[in-house]
Scaffold this motif. Structure first.
Motif, mmCIF file in Angstrom:
data_model
loop_
_atom_site.group_PDB
_atom_site.id
_atom_site.type_symbol
_atom_site.label_atom_id
_atom_site.label_comp_id
_atom_site.label_asym_id
_atom_site.label_seq_id
_atom_site.Cartn_x
_atom_site.Cartn_y
_atom_site.Cartn_z
ATOM 1 N N GLU A 1 -16.739 -24.065 6.908
ATOM 2 C CA GLU A 1 -15.265 -23.717 7.101
ATOM 3 C C GLU A 1 -14.369 -25.362 6.285
ATOM 4 O O GLU A 1 -13.615 -24.890 5.461
ATOM 5 N N ILE B 1 -15.526 -21.251 -8.626
ATOM 6 C CA ILE B 1 -15.957 -20.241 -9.110
ATOM 7 C C ILE B 1 -14.932 -19.210 -9.790
ATOM 8 O O ILE B 1 -14.888 -18.173 -10.332
ATOM 9 N N GLY B 2 -14.044 -18.909 -8.330
ATOM 10 C CA GLY B 2 -12.374 -17.941 -8.795
ATOM 11 C C GLY B 2 -11.937 -17.509 -7.699
ATOM 12 O O GLY B 2 -12.313 -18.318 -6.100
ATOM 13 N N PHE C 1 -12.494 -15.797 -4.806
ATOM 14 C CA PHE C 1 -12.217 -14.739 -3.542
ATOM 15 C C PHE C 1 -13.039 -16.000 -2.955
ATOM 16 O O PHE C 1 -13.451 -16.877 -2.628
ATOM 17 N N LEU D 1 -16.501 -17.276 -0.688
ATOM 18 C CA LEU D 1 -17.496 -17.400 -0.256
ATOM 19 C C LEU D 1 -17.603 -17.691 1.327
ATOM 20 O O LEU D 1 -17.504 -18.685 1.766
HETATM 21 C C1 9D3 Z 1 -10.734 -18.527 3.895
HETATM 22 C C2 9D3 Z 1 -10.540 -19.776 4.466
HETATM 23 N N1 9D3 Z 1 -10.995 -20.652 5.146
HETATM 24 C C3 9D3 Z 1 -12.312 -20.049 5.384
HETATM 25 C C4 9D3 Z 1 -12.603 -19.680 6.854
HETATM 26 C C5 9D3 Z 1 -11.349 -21.855 3.762
HETATM 27 C C6 9D3 Z 1 -12.835 -21.146 3.012
HETATM 28 C C7 9D3 Z 1 -13.440 -22.381 4.011
HETATM 29 C C8 9D3 Z 1 -15.077 -22.518 3.032
HETATM 30 C C9 9D3 Z 1 -13.352 -20.807 2.241
HETATM 31 C C10 9D3 Z 1 -14.430 -20.748 1.788
HETATM 32 C C11 9D3 Z 1 -15.807 -21.523 2.453
HETATM 33 C C12 9D3 Z 1 -16.533 -21.346 1.549
HETATM 34 N N2 9D3 Z 1 -16.743 -21.697 0.003
HETATM 35 C C13 9D3 Z 1 -17.428 -22.511 -0.928
HETATM 36 O O1 9D3 Z 1 -17.384 -23.216 -0.248
HETATM 37 C C14 9D3 Z 1 -17.089 -21.740 -2.095
HETATM 38 C C15 9D3 Z 1 -15.705 -20.907 -3.163
HETATM 39 C C16 9D3 Z 1 -15.666 -20.335 -2.613
HETATM 40 O O2 9D3 Z 1 -15.878 -19.868 -1.434
HETATM 41 N N3 9D3 Z 1 -15.092 -18.865 -3.533
HETATM 42 C C17 9D3 Z 1 -15.065 -19.633 -4.430
HETATM 43 N N4 9D3 Z 1 -15.605 -20.809 -4.948
HETATM 44 C C18 9D3 Z 1 -16.506 -21.977 -4.584
HETATM 45 S S1 9D3 Z 1 -16.724 -22.862 -4.107
HETATM 46 C C19 9D3 Z 1 -17.499 -23.199 -3.037
#
Ligand code: 9D3
Length: 233
Positions: free
Chosen positions: A116, A133-134, A136, A138
């Motif tokens: 998280e 990176i944007g 959205f 991941l």
């Molecule tokens: C949506 C709210 N949260 C999730 C319970 C926050 C969150 C935590 C961890 C959302 C994504 C992530 C994992 N993503 C990344 O580590 C990440 C990411 C991404 O999600 N979008 C764009 N660039 C990146 S760089 C690393």
């Protein structure tokens, strides 16, 4: 230049870097990619990298300690030609001009988030920057790390063969800040769809004007945000 990727899924990177331009550049010693397993810096029986958030809440966070020790082992004496970047959904959006800045470095350490999130002390006291990176979601930073390595690698001297063709390129700036124009190759008619007539003739001034107009129309349709005068309206 050396890229260092710190991840709990080191096998993830067997795929993306063993093909095409990046694979050849590694074989030619133009760049090096070292993938580090974050669990190398855990010392308990379960090699735990995550823990519950203080104050409560869903899910688990990456702990600070393994990430700090990983960076301290990878870059024992940090200098200005080295950068540590935390990849997270909350980061600054990655751009071509950031890729150009990274291409000047000796070492780039990419810390891949998972679960998280990551203990905030990593962003505050370990990383030089926090990048996304944007807009959205991941499931982790690994795909983001692979994209950043690819975009920086092709800017390094010698990687694309043609020494400076790519190094000075910036996203859409050469073309008046517009997207590239539509392009076509043979055949001149495919399933009834014809290539614009003007491109088949040899009138270079007419072709130049057509391309400029086609760029404007495509940019208006797909990326209206690239027209600077309309920003904030
Ligand atoms: C949506 C709210 N949260 C999730 C319970 C926050 C969150 C935590 C961890 C959302 C994504 C992530 C994992 N993503 C990344 O580590 C990440 C990411 C991404 O999600 N979008 C764009 N660039 C990146 S760089 C690393």
């Amino acid at each position: 230049m050396t890229f260092h990727i710190v991840t709990i899924f080191p096998e993830f990177f067997l795929g993306p870097f063993n093909h095409g331009v990046v694979a050849r550049a590694q074989a030619d010693k133009l760049l090096e990619i070292r993938v580090h397993d974050l669990r190398n810096w855990t010392y308990d029986r379960h090699r735990s990298v995550d823990d519950r958030p203080f104050g409560g809440g869903e899910g688990m966070l990456l702990k600070a300690q393994p990430l700090f020790e990983a960076v301290e082992a990878i870059l024992p004496a940090r200098n200005a030609k080295q950068k540590v970047v935390l990849l997270s959904a909350q980061g600054r959006p990655f751009t071509q001009s950031m890729a150009q800045g990274f291409a000047e470095l000796d070492d780039l350490v990419l810390l891949c988030g998972r679960y998280e999130g990551v203990d905030e002390r990593v962003a505050e006291h370990l990383a030089d920057d926090e990048i996304s990176i944007g807009d959205f979601v991941l499931s982790g930073g690994e795909l983001a790390a692979a994209m950043i390595v690819d975009s920086v690698a092709r800017l390094l001297p010698g990687v694309l063969g043609n020494e400076d063709s790519a190094r000075n390129e910036s996203f859409s700036v050469e073309n008046d800040g517009l997207l590239d124009c539509p392009q076509y190759t043979r055949p001149a008619e495919f399933r009834g769809w014809k290539v614009p007539e003007v491109l088949l003739g040899g009138n270079h001034e007419e072709i130049r004007r057509w391309r400029q107009q086609a760029s404007r129309e495509k940019t208006q349709r797909l990326r209206p945000d690239l027209f600077p005068s309309r920003q904030g309206q």
